[in-house]
Design a protein around this motif. Sequence first.
Motif, PDB file in Angstrom:
ATOM      1  N   ALA A 131      -7.364   2.135  -4.437  1.00 34.23           N
ATOM      2  CA  ALA A 131      -8.734   2.620  -4.277  1.00 34.23           C
ATOM      3  C   ALA A 131      -9.528   1.651  -3.414  1.00 34.23           C
ATOM      4  CB  ALA A 131      -9.394   2.779  -5.636  1.00 34.23           C
ATOM      5  N   LEU A 132     -10.299   2.192  -2.485  1.00 33.31           N
ATOM      6  CA  LEU A 132     -11.167   1.398  -1.626  1.00 33.31           C
ATOM      7  C   LEU A 132     -12.617   1.666  -2.035  1.00 33.31           C
ATOM      8  CD1 LEU A 132      -8.463   1.417  -0.035  1.00 33.31           C
ATOM      9  CD2 LEU A 132      -9.824   1.415   2.056  1.00 33.31           C
ATOM     10  N   VAL A 133     -13.304   0.605  -2.447  1.00 34.79           N
ATOM     11  CA  VAL A 133     -14.671   0.728  -2.960  1.00 34.79           C
ATOM     12  C   VAL A 133     -15.630  -0.017  -2.039  1.00 34.79           C
ATOM     13  CG1 VAL A 133     -16.204   0.278  -4.911  1.00 34.79           C
ATOM     14  CG2 VAL A 133     -13.804   0.881  -5.320  1.00 34.79           C
TER      15      VAL A 133
ATOM     16  N   LEU B  62      -6.818  -9.270   6.336  1.00 32.88           N
ATOM     17  CA  LEU B  62      -5.442  -8.848   6.063  1.00 32.88           C
ATOM     18  C   LEU B  62      -5.296  -8.606   4.564  1.00 32.88           C
ATOM     19  CD1 LEU B  62      -2.692  -8.461   7.508  1.00 32.88           C
ATOM     20  CD2 LEU B  62      -2.153 -10.812   6.862  1.00 32.88           C
ATOM     21  N   THR B  63      -4.688  -7.479   4.191  1.00 31.38           N
ATOM     22  CA  THR B  63      -4.529  -7.136   2.788  1.00 31.38           C
ATOM     23  C   THR B  63      -3.056  -6.922   2.460  1.00 31.38           C
ATOM     24  OG1 THR B  63      -6.728  -6.139   2.650  1.00 31.38           O
ATOM     25  CG2 THR B  63      -5.121  -5.452   0.992  1.00 31.38           C
TER      26      THR B  63
ATOM     27  N   ALA C 100      -7.448  -4.602   8.651  1.00 35.03           N
ATOM     28  CA  ALA C 100      -8.800  -4.380   8.128  1.00 35.03           C
ATOM     29  C   ALA C 100      -9.171  -2.906   8.054  1.00 35.03           C
ATOM     30  CB  ALA C 100      -9.817  -5.128   8.981  1.00 35.03           C
ATOM     31  N   ASN C 101      -8.486  -2.070   8.841  1.00 31.63           N
ATOM     32  CA  ASN C 101      -8.769  -0.641   8.833  1.00 31.63           C
ATOM     33  C   ASN C 101      -7.851   0.137   7.898  1.00 31.63           C
ATOM     34  OD1 ASN C 101     -10.826  -0.804  10.876  1.00 31.63           O
ATOM     35  ND2 ASN C 101      -9.185  -1.113  12.372  1.00 31.63           N
ATOM     36  N   GLY C 102      -7.006  -0.575   7.149  1.00 31.88           N
ATOM     37  CA  GLY C 102      -6.092   0.090   6.231  1.00 31.88           C
ATOM     38  C   GLY C 102      -4.802   0.569   6.875  1.00 31.88           C
ATOM     39  N   LYS C 103      -4.563   0.201   8.142  1.00 26.92           N
ATOM     40  CA  LYS C 103      -3.336   0.597   8.825  1.00 26.92           C
ATOM     41  C   LYS C 103      -2.193  -0.322   8.417  1.00 26.92           C
ATOM     42  CE  LYS C 103      -1.287   0.947  13.435  1.00 26.92           C
ATOM     43  NZ  LYS C 103      -1.510   0.723  14.892  1.00 26.92           N
ATOM     44  N   MET C 104      -1.019   0.282   8.169  1.00 26.54           N
ATOM     45  CA  MET C 104       0.123  -0.516   7.762  1.00 26.54           C
ATOM     46  C   MET C 104       0.663  -1.318   8.941  1.00 26.54           C
ATOM     47  SD  MET C 104       3.650   0.538   5.774  1.00 26.54           S
ATOM     48  CE  MET C 104       4.472   1.347   7.165  1.00 26.54           C
TER      49      MET C 104
END
Length: 485
Positions: A46-48, A84-85, A105-109
């Motif tokens: 989940a992104l909040v 980076l996540t 940062a944009n959620g791209k793998m």
Amino acid sequence: MALELIPNAVLSVVLASSINIKGDAEINAYNAATQQVYVTTADGLALVDIKTPNNIKLQKLIDFTQSPYSFTNKLTSVASQKGLTAVSISAKSKQQPGRVILLDANGKMLSSIEVGPLPDMVTFTPDGKYLLVANEGEPSEPHGKIDPAGSVSIIDISNPSAPSVKTADFSKFDSQSTALAKAGVRIFPGKKPSEDFEPEYIAVSADGKYAMVTLQEANALGHLNIEAASFEKIVPLGFKDWMGLEIDVTGKDNGYFPRKDSPIVGMYMPDAIAGFVGKDGKQYYVMANEGDDRNDFIEGEESIRLAKWKVELDGKKFPNAQKLVSKQWLGRLKTPKINGLNGDTDGDGDIDIIYTYGGRSFSIVDAQGNQVFESGDHVERWMGLAGGLDEKRSSKKGPEPEGVTVGTINDKVYAFIGIERGAGGVMVYEVSNPKTPKFVAYAKKDGDRSPEGLTFISSSDSPNGIGLLVVTNEKSSTLTVYEVK
């Protein structure tokens, strides 16, 4: 110096906002680049949006069963640093290799990395060069017939799109099994350290050279050399004498009725651990001493209530044994019954030490794992005062301190300790001087239960310039944000 029971209120921890997130919200991480909090749930990541901390909003959910991820949604941990996540994910069968997925940062793998079985926690080194993963290697259920080796994956992410992996395992300690057991490390019968040790949580030193890894069921720490990808030593955590300290282990007595004369010994068995630098400039680690058993993985279970155990207490050590095993005293206490771990220290068939799971506390160790502080009965007493002890849990592991994070505010270091059971909430201590912490605050929102994930956001990184504490509560599946100042 004993901790004062009532917080001294030098720190303000005030509720900002809270939202419900479906799917057992558990671990969270903050992405300063996007001012988002990422939360692991049973349905995905989940992104909040917390750009306005007083009005946080759920934005979207990343489903890792879909392309391009095509794995599972058994998310176990998440960490974020410099945009980076990293998300750790268990395979459908926990005994098979897991995976870590890196997102920009944009959620791209950016990449997908195979790691060990049940990657249970992920964290970055301060310089962002490495990503460390605690591969718990948990046995299969029931009876633990399949028991993969625990390890730590050290992932070089200098190029996040093409990472490389080294693995630190415990095979070098197999020849030291007897010596480790004598030193107090819990090693289960018939198991080698390489099979038995299960990394739970990782804290990296401020210089990024070393990490301290909790081995919860072993009641020990692993001291990891990150560059060498090798454990340098195993540190036994020792045991906690409860005589003279308040503890309520009766259960089902409709209240908090502590005693100071219980001859029991706690096994610290920490879950979460966090590193910090004290005001003396030295490295320290704070641990939440939750306790754990392997009842789910052992035929006949590991633990038993003292009154139901058909084993005698040593008459010389416990001359009042008959009273001790009454339900009004220690009869309902859960204690280990496994031979070699059950407190029969001289092998004569009776019990010389009555062990209990967990320390019901937090403790602080130095860079080598030597204890410099232990909070004694403070958590137990505060929960009793606040009416927050769970009657069903008091005879097991009590309030169960589980989560921990640290943060610096006005040059002072604070430790935030999440309490899993009973009233729950977060207890806050100033630990700038690690040998003499101070109880400064308690944070709890009505309805929140089981704070599993804690993240502190410094004022320099937060959206509103105020330090924030982000808490995910698994049983109530909520994300709650507090302002800390």
